[in-house]
Design a protein around this motif. Sequence first.
Motif, PDB file in Angstrom:
ATOM      1  N   VAL A   1       0.841  -1.207   0.000  1.00 26.92           N
ATOM      2  CA  VAL A   1       0.000   0.000   0.000  1.00 26.92           C
ATOM      3  C   VAL A   1       0.873   1.253   0.000  1.00 26.92           C
ATOM      4  CG1 VAL A   1      -1.824   1.235   1.217  1.00 26.92           C
ATOM      5  CG2 VAL A   1      -1.812  -1.265   1.205  1.00 26.92           C
ATOM      6  N   MET A   2       1.920   1.241   0.800  1.00 34.06           N
ATOM      7  CA  MET A   2       2.811   2.405   0.849  1.00 34.06           C
ATOM      8  C   MET A   2       3.528   2.606  -0.487  1.00 34.06           C
ATOM      9  SD  MET A   2       3.808   4.962   2.556  1.00 34.06           S
ATOM     10  CE  MET A   2       3.492   4.701   4.300  1.00 34.06           C
ATOM     11  N   ASP A   3       3.874   1.511  -1.176  1.00 31.69           N
ATOM     12  CA  ASP A   3       4.484   1.641  -2.504  1.00 31.69           C
ATOM     13  C   ASP A   3       3.551   2.367  -3.459  1.00 31.69           C
ATOM     14  OD1 ASP A   3       6.881   0.417  -1.884  1.00 31.69           O
ATOM     15  OD2 ASP A   3       6.156  -1.602  -2.366  1.00 31.69           O
ATOM     16  N   TYR A   4       2.258   2.033  -3.403  1.00 26.66           N
ATOM     17  CA  TYR A   4       1.307   2.718  -4.284  1.00 26.66           C
ATOM     18  C   TYR A   4       1.178   4.191  -3.901  1.00 26.66           C
ATOM     19  CZ  TYR A   4      -2.789   3.749  -7.066  1.00 26.66           C
ATOM     20  OH  TYR A   4      -3.645   4.311  -7.986  1.00 26.66           O
ATOM     21  N   VAL A   5       1.173   4.487  -2.596  1.00 24.72           N
ATOM     22  CA  VAL A   5       1.093   5.878  -2.154  1.00 24.72           C
ATOM     23  C   VAL A   5       2.290   6.663  -2.680  1.00 24.72           C
ATOM     24  CG1 VAL A   5       1.071   7.397  -0.146  1.00 24.72           C
ATOM     25  CG2 VAL A   5      -0.261   5.290  -0.120  1.00 24.72           C
ATOM     26  N   LEU A   6       3.467   6.058  -2.630  1.00 22.95           N
ATOM     27  CA  LEU A   6       4.673   6.741  -3.094  1.00 22.95           C
ATOM     28  C   LEU A   6       4.676   6.925  -4.601  1.00 22.95           C
ATOM     29  CD1 LEU A   6       7.311   4.949  -0.834  1.00 22.95           C
ATOM     30  CD2 LEU A   6       6.411   7.277  -0.584  1.00 22.95           C
ATOM     31  N   SER A   7       3.945   6.078  -5.321  1.00 22.29           N
ATOM     32  CA  SER A   7       3.896   6.204  -6.780  1.00 22.29           C
ATOM     33  C   SER A   7       2.956   7.318  -7.239  1.00 22.29           C
ATOM     34  CB  SER A   7       3.449   4.881  -7.409  1.00 22.29           C
ATOM     35  OG  SER A   7       2.095   4.596  -7.073  1.00 22.29           O
ATOM     36  N   ARG A   8       2.118   7.809  -6.338  1.00 23.42           N
ATOM     37  CA  ARG A   8       1.174   8.867  -6.690  1.00 23.42           C
ATOM     38  C   ARG A   8       1.781  10.236  -6.388  1.00 23.42           C
ATOM     39  NH1 ARG A   8      -2.910   7.159  -9.691  1.00 23.42           N
ATOM     40  NH2 ARG A   8      -4.360   8.674  -8.780  1.00 23.42           N
ATOM     41  N   ASP A   9       1.310  11.222  -7.121  1.00 24.39           N
ATOM     42  CA  ASP A   9       1.798  12.588  -6.926  1.00 24.39           C
ATOM     43  C   ASP A   9       0.921  13.285  -5.882  1.00 24.39           C
ATOM     44  OD1 ASP A   9       3.152  14.938  -7.155  1.00 24.39           O
ATOM     45  OD2 ASP A   9       2.110  15.592  -8.982  1.00 24.39           O
ATOM     46  N   THR A  10       1.026  12.816  -4.651  1.00 24.44           N
ATOM     47  CA  THR A  10       0.239  13.393  -3.560  1.00 24.44           C
ATOM     48  C   THR A  10       1.104  14.338  -2.740  1.00 24.44           C
ATOM     49  OG1 THR A  10       0.802  11.515  -2.136  1.00 24.44           O
ATOM     50  CG2 THR A  10      -1.249  11.366  -3.401  1.00 24.44           C
ATOM     51  N   LYS A  11       0.417  15.260  -2.069  1.00 28.30           N
ATOM     52  CA  LYS A  11       1.076  16.205  -1.169  1.00 28.30           C
ATOM     53  C   LYS A  11       0.381  16.107   0.183  1.00 28.30           C
ATOM     54  CE  LYS A  11       2.385  19.312  -4.927  1.00 28.30           C
ATOM     55  NZ  LYS A  11       2.302  20.694  -5.472  1.00 28.30           N
ATOM     56  N   MET A  12       0.781  15.096   0.947  1.00 31.10           N
ATOM     57  CA  MET A  12       0.131  14.787   2.202  1.00 31.10           C
ATOM     58  C   MET A  12       0.537  15.785   3.279  1.00 31.10           C
ATOM     59  SD  MET A  12      -1.964  12.128   2.651  1.00 31.10           S
ATOM     60  CE  MET A  12      -1.223  10.784   1.742  1.00 31.10           C
ATOM     61  N   GLU A  13      -0.457  16.435   3.883  1.00 27.09           N
ATOM     62  CA  GLU A  13      -0.194  17.379   4.967  1.00 27.09           C
ATOM     63  C   GLU A  13      -0.399  16.747   6.340  1.00 27.09           C
ATOM     64  OE1 GLU A  13      -2.568  20.818   4.405  1.00 27.09           O
ATOM     65  OE2 GLU A  13      -1.763  21.288   2.408  1.00 27.09           O
ATOM     66  N   SER A  14      -1.289  15.749   6.409  1.00 24.88           N
ATOM     67  CA  SER A  14      -1.575  15.090   7.682  1.00 24.88           C
ATOM     68  C   SER A  14      -1.620  13.593   7.447  1.00 24.88           C
ATOM     69  CB  SER A  14      -2.918  15.583   8.248  1.00 24.88           C
ATOM     70  OG  SER A  14      -3.243  14.882   9.435  1.00 24.88           O
TER      71      SER A  14
END
Length: 567
Positions: free
Chosen positions: A263-276
């Motif tokens: 799941v974390m690999d997929y999160v890292l593959s996305r262009d997200t800007k996580m604030e929290s």
Amino acid sequence: MNGNDGTNDFLALVKSVTMLTADDKLSRNKIQSTRDEGEQESPEKSAQKEKALAKIKASKAFKKRKKDADEDSDFDDDEIARAIFNERHAPLPGQMENCEICDKRFTVTPYSVQGPNGGLLCAPCGRQIAKERQGEKPKKKAPRRQTAGIGSRRAAQSRLLDGSVGTLSLATLCVQTLAKNVELAESLGDLPEHLVDKIARIFSKRRLLGPDTLPLFLQPSTQTIRIYDGAKLGEQELISIFQIAPGLKHFKARCVVQFKDEVMDYVLSRDTKMESFYLHGANLLSEDKLHEFLRAQGSYLQNLQIYYTDKHVGDETIEFVREHCPNLKRLKIEHNQKLTDKGVKALANVTCLEHLGLQLEHSPSSPAIRKAVSGSGPNLKTLSLSIVPNADDSVLDAIHTTCRSLSKLRITESHLMTDDGFAALFTAWQNPPLTFIDLEKCRYVSAMQPRQNDGLVGLCSNGFKALMAHSGPRLRYLNVHACRNISREAFEEVFSGASSYPEMRRLKISFCEEVTDYVLSCIFRSCPNIKEVNVFGCMKVRDVRVPRGIILVGVPNAQGMITEGKH
């Protein structure tokens, strides 16, 4: 006589009696039918009937029946009035009547069914006609009336524990209705964020959040998602969150065991800007993957909260936070088995923190906590140190010297801090009055002399009076649970009425042995806006009168452990 001949004679006798009985019943029915047909009404009965028909024609029921009748129907006014008259003068239960279909004589009961032409039916014909009608148009069941049955008392007590007193709001009723009919919902639409959060909480409480209901909370424009119970969510469901909502900024997930490296690999593959980023129970996520996440998203992160990660978050993680998270405002690490004094000391270098919370399995030492507070204390607004049995007065001195902006302070289960240390903390402290104070179980613990506390270890009378003198006017939440060395005189002096605490909402004084009925009455007078008081283990509280709108929790009585004030 032969035995077989006797049996045959007996059967023949029974058969003949049965035939005679049936013939007799048939004859009586014919006689009764003839008598009914030949019976004529008297002039008085005819006049009464005509008067009743005239009265029916002037009634609203007649006008409604006539209006509902088809224009092409052959029924005139007299026939409609006569039909209503027959319905109103139907035979009463206990009287005899002929069945409209089979013409059989039967006794009328309250359950006798009406026939197609207005007459009554016998039991067999009634059952048959009921089946036919049920097949044509199912009968709607009347809504079940809510009565105080099994579970109602438990639900009422649960509402009181949640602080819900009085009538439920319209929004709460709508949310509860949605939870009961979740299978009919397709989308939550554009509901406000606080209502979506309330729905998520109720879904989690009732264990309704799963693969089928998760899409209700997801839209392409979603920026905040809160999952309070993700035990039913698998790896693919967690990945779908970031697929559907590419602009996600605030992620909170509790009990997400399936949040793994994939799941974390997929999160890292996305262009997200996580604030929290709030993660609870993801003990299968490796520390290396978390470090990759901090390296990639650290510049955007403002809030990082990690709970129940076993041995996957340690001292190295704090170093990554210091290096890659320059804008981090909130850091909370709880129920962790790997973080040691080295990592706690490293927090002194994270000077951008405004909110710090620690609850570690390896209880940090006083020097480590003191260094962390001294480094990050000037900017701290909230400080939470849960279960710190090794912390002593030097930690309180560091808080007094360094912290100038605190609004919330939590120090629990300290066995070394003394009453003098607490008194010194709150005396002439340059920090503004606090709104939240939790000093639960800061007490003296000894198996040899449990009642004797010569050294005044823990929060005692002087520390309590200094606390209320400094923060009492602004305090909204106070927890001195199990601080049993606070004397009755101290409680009476603080809540004597000379000082008022208008902001106080919740007070926990459970297992404070000197709390009495009089002390509680003083609390009710000095705290006019208080909503809830917890008094578990206060054995001197027996018969206190609770004002209206206040919840008193912990007094054993016939109604349970919760008392809602009605006086």
